[in-house]
Motif scaffolding. Structure first.
Motif, PDB file in Angstrom:
ATOM      1  N   VAL A 133       0.840  -1.186   0.000  1.00  0.00           N
ATOM      2  CA  VAL A 133       0.000   0.000   0.000  1.00  0.00           C
ATOM      3  C   VAL A 133       0.882   1.246   0.000  1.00  0.00           C
ATOM      4  CG1 VAL A 133      -1.757   1.243   1.313  1.00  0.00           C
ATOM      5  CG2 VAL A 133      -1.819  -1.242   1.218  1.00  0.00           C
ATOM      6  N   ALA A 134       0.467   2.252  -0.755  1.00  0.00           N
ATOM      7  CA  ALA A 134       1.215   3.512  -0.796  1.00  0.00           C
ATOM      8  C   ALA A 134       1.297   4.111   0.598  1.00  0.00           C
ATOM      9  CB  ALA A 134       0.535   4.478  -1.748  1.00  0.00           C
ATOM     10  N   SER A 156       7.086   0.613   3.417  1.00  0.00           N
ATOM     11  CA  SER A 156       6.411   0.952   2.158  1.00  0.00           C
ATOM     12  C   SER A 156       7.402   1.120   1.013  1.00  0.00           C
ATOM     13  CB  SER A 156       5.568   2.213   2.319  1.00  0.00           C
ATOM     14  OG  SER A 156       6.374   3.369   2.385  1.00  0.00           O
ATOM     15  N   MET A 157       8.657   1.385   1.328  1.00  0.00           N
ATOM     16  CA  MET A 157       9.680   1.544   0.291  1.00  0.00           C
ATOM     17  C   MET A 157      10.344   0.231  -0.100  1.00  0.00           C
ATOM     18  SD  MET A 157      11.497   5.146   1.254  1.00  0.00           S
ATOM     19  CE  MET A 157      11.947   4.681   2.908  1.00  0.00           C
ATOM     20  N   LEU A 158      10.076  -0.843   0.614  1.00  0.00           N
ATOM     21  CA  LEU A 158      10.724  -2.119   0.322  1.00  0.00           C
ATOM     22  C   LEU A 158      10.402  -2.616  -1.078  1.00  0.00           C
ATOM     23  CD1 LEU A 158      10.328  -4.039   3.690  1.00  0.00           C
ATOM     24  CD2 LEU A 158      12.408  -3.007   2.742  1.00  0.00           C
ATOM     25  N   GLU A 159       9.173  -2.435  -1.531  1.00  0.00           N
ATOM     26  CA  GLU A 159       8.808  -2.882  -2.872  1.00  0.00           C
ATOM     27  C   GLU A 159       9.653  -2.156  -3.923  1.00  0.00           C
ATOM     28  OE1 GLU A 159       5.091  -3.348  -5.954  1.00  0.00           O
ATOM     29  OE2 GLU A 159       4.781  -2.262  -4.103  1.00  0.00           O
ATOM     30  N   ASN A 160       9.889  -0.867  -3.717  1.00  0.00           N
ATOM     31  CA  ASN A 160      10.702  -0.114  -4.649  1.00  0.00           C
ATOM     32  C   ASN A 160      12.126  -0.674  -4.713  1.00  0.00           C
ATOM     33  OD1 ASN A 160       8.554   1.596  -5.196  1.00  0.00           O
ATOM     34  ND2 ASN A 160       9.154   3.038  -3.610  1.00  0.00           N
ATOM     35  N   LEU A 161      12.642  -1.080  -3.568  1.00  0.00           N
ATOM     36  CA  LEU A 161      13.989  -1.645  -3.540  1.00  0.00           C
ATOM     37  C   LEU A 161      14.045  -2.959  -4.277  1.00  0.00           C
ATOM     38  CD1 LEU A 161      14.969  -0.882   0.155  1.00  0.00           C
ATOM     39  CD2 LEU A 161      15.703   0.337  -1.903  1.00  0.00           C
ATOM     40  N   SER A 162      13.011  -3.785  -4.148  1.00  0.00           N
ATOM     41  CA  SER A 162      13.025  -5.068  -4.844  1.00  0.00           C
ATOM     42  C   SER A 162      12.857  -4.860  -6.346  1.00  0.00           C
ATOM     43  CB  SER A 162      11.958  -6.013  -4.289  1.00  0.00           C
ATOM     44  OG  SER A 162      10.669  -5.511  -4.542  1.00  0.00           O
ATOM     45  N   GLN A 163      12.169  -3.818  -6.760  1.00  0.00           N
ATOM     46  CA  GLN A 163      12.027  -3.529  -8.204  1.00  0.00           C
ATOM     47  C   GLN A 163      13.399  -3.172  -8.791  1.00  0.00           C
ATOM     48  OE1 GLN A 163       9.268  -3.685 -10.117  1.00  0.00           O
ATOM     49  NE2 GLN A 163       7.963  -4.296  -8.425  1.00  0.00           N
ATOM     50  N   VAL A 183       5.598   8.584  16.000  1.00  0.00           N
ATOM     51  CA  VAL A 183       6.606   8.914  14.985  1.00  0.00           C
ATOM     52  C   VAL A 183       7.426   7.679  14.628  1.00  0.00           C
ATOM     53  CG1 VAL A 183       8.654  10.311  14.482  1.00  0.00           C
ATOM     54  CG2 VAL A 183       6.714  11.333  15.687  1.00  0.00           C
ATOM     55  N   LEU A 184       7.785   6.890  15.620  1.00  0.00           N
ATOM     56  CA  LEU A 184       8.547   5.674  15.353  1.00  0.00           C
ATOM     57  C   LEU A 184       7.747   4.691  14.505  1.00  0.00           C
ATOM     58  CD1 LEU A 184      10.216   5.208  18.833  1.00  0.00           C
ATOM     59  CD2 LEU A 184      11.368   5.766  16.685  1.00  0.00           C
ATOM     60  N   LEU A 185       6.465   4.556  14.793  1.00  0.00           N
ATOM     61  CA  LEU A 185       5.616   3.673  14.003  1.00  0.00           C
ATOM     62  C   LEU A 185       5.472   4.208  12.579  1.00  0.00           C
ATOM     63  CD1 LEU A 185       3.872   1.184  13.757  1.00  0.00           C
ATOM     64  CD2 LEU A 185       1.996   2.460  14.823  1.00  0.00           C
ATOM     65  N   GLU A 186       5.270   5.506  12.424  1.00  0.00           N
ATOM     66  CA  GLU A 186       5.173   6.107  11.089  1.00  0.00           C
ATOM     67  C   GLU A 186       6.456   5.882  10.288  1.00  0.00           C
ATOM     68  OE1 GLU A 186       2.127   9.830  12.009  1.00  0.00           O
ATOM     69  OE2 GLU A 186       4.286  10.145  12.170  1.00  0.00           O
ATOM     70  N   MET A 187       7.590   6.070  10.937  1.00  0.00           N
ATOM     71  CA  MET A 187       8.867   5.879  10.246  1.00  0.00           C
ATOM     72  C   MET A 187       9.060   4.426   9.830  1.00  0.00           C
ATOM     73  SD  MET A 187      11.318   8.493  12.362  1.00  0.00           S
ATOM     74  CE  MET A 187      12.780   7.909  11.558  1.00  0.00           C
ATOM     75  N   ALA A 188       8.691   3.509  10.697  1.00  0.00           N
ATOM     76  CA  ALA A 188       8.823   2.085  10.366  1.00  0.00           C
ATOM     77  C   ALA A 188       7.943   1.737   9.170  1.00  0.00           C
ATOM     78  CB  ALA A 188       8.452   1.221  11.573  1.00  0.00           C
ATOM     79  N   LEU A 189       6.715   2.225   9.177  1.00  0.00           N
ATOM     80  CA  LEU A 189       5.813   1.939   8.067  1.00  0.00           C
ATOM     81  C   LEU A 189       6.283   2.610   6.777  1.00  0.00           C
ATOM     82  CD1 LEU A 189       2.371   2.079   9.908  1.00  0.00           C
ATOM     83  CD2 LEU A 189       3.737   0.070   9.282  1.00  0.00           C
ATOM     84  N   ALA A 239      12.908  -8.179   5.935  1.00  0.00           N
ATOM     85  CA  ALA A 239      13.291  -6.781   6.147  1.00  0.00           C
ATOM     86  C   ALA A 239      12.216  -6.056   6.945  1.00  0.00           C
ATOM     87  CB  ALA A 239      13.538  -6.096   4.809  1.00  0.00           C
ATOM     88  N   ALA A 240      10.952  -6.304   6.625  1.00  0.00           N
ATOM     89  CA  ALA A 240       9.856  -5.680   7.366  1.00  0.00           C
ATOM     90  C   ALA A 240       9.884  -6.106   8.831  1.00  0.00           C
ATOM     91  CB  ALA A 240       8.510  -6.044   6.732  1.00  0.00           C
ATOM     92  N   PHE A 241      10.159  -7.384   9.070  1.00  0.00           N
ATOM     93  CA  PHE A 241      10.247  -7.872  10.444  1.00  0.00           C
ATOM     94  C   PHE A 241      11.357  -7.151  11.204  1.00  0.00           C
ATOM     95  CE2 PHE A 241      11.656 -10.724  13.791  1.00  0.00           C
ATOM     96  CZ  PHE A 241      10.454 -11.004  14.425  1.00  0.00           C
TER      97      PHE A 241
END
Length: 115
Positions: free
Chosen positions: A5-6, A105-112, A95-101, A75-77
């Protein structure tokens, strides 16, 4: 399918949950449990019980996990675990939860990029 999700949508969902009384630490724990369940299903642990959803949801969890792949699940874990450790020592859990999410959310971009 929250890993795909974006991030803007994730922030809106997170804001609504927190404004509705959900505690950031409890939500983080639930996210960790869900990612753990993704790892279990990807690893072939068919008899290992899931901790975040009922048995009838195992197939859906596995399908979602297959879409993002084991490297992103792991990586998400790690991101969530690190956020949990930091959350215990801080006063800005949101803030910590927002940063983690955001990181997740950027992990998919890294795998691409790696394909």
């Amino acid at each position: 399918m929250w890993l795909l999700v974006a991030f803007g949508k994730v922030l809106n969902i997170l804001d609504a949950a927190l404004n509705g009384g959900v505690q950031a630490g409890e939500l983080l724990d639930q996210c960790v449990g869900y990612v753990r369940d993704q790892m279990v299903t990807l690893s072939g642990g068919a008899k290992v019980p899931l901790c975040s959803v009922g048995t009838n949801q195992r197939e859906a969890v596995q399908e979602q996990a297959q879409k993002v792949g084991m490297p992103n699940v792991m990586a998400a874990f790690q991101i969530l675990s690190e956020a949990k450790g930091r959350m215990m020592r801080s006063t800005f859990a949101r803030v910590l939860l927002e940063m983690a999410l955001a990181q997740i959310s950027m992990l998919e971009n890294l795998s691409q990029i790696s394909r």
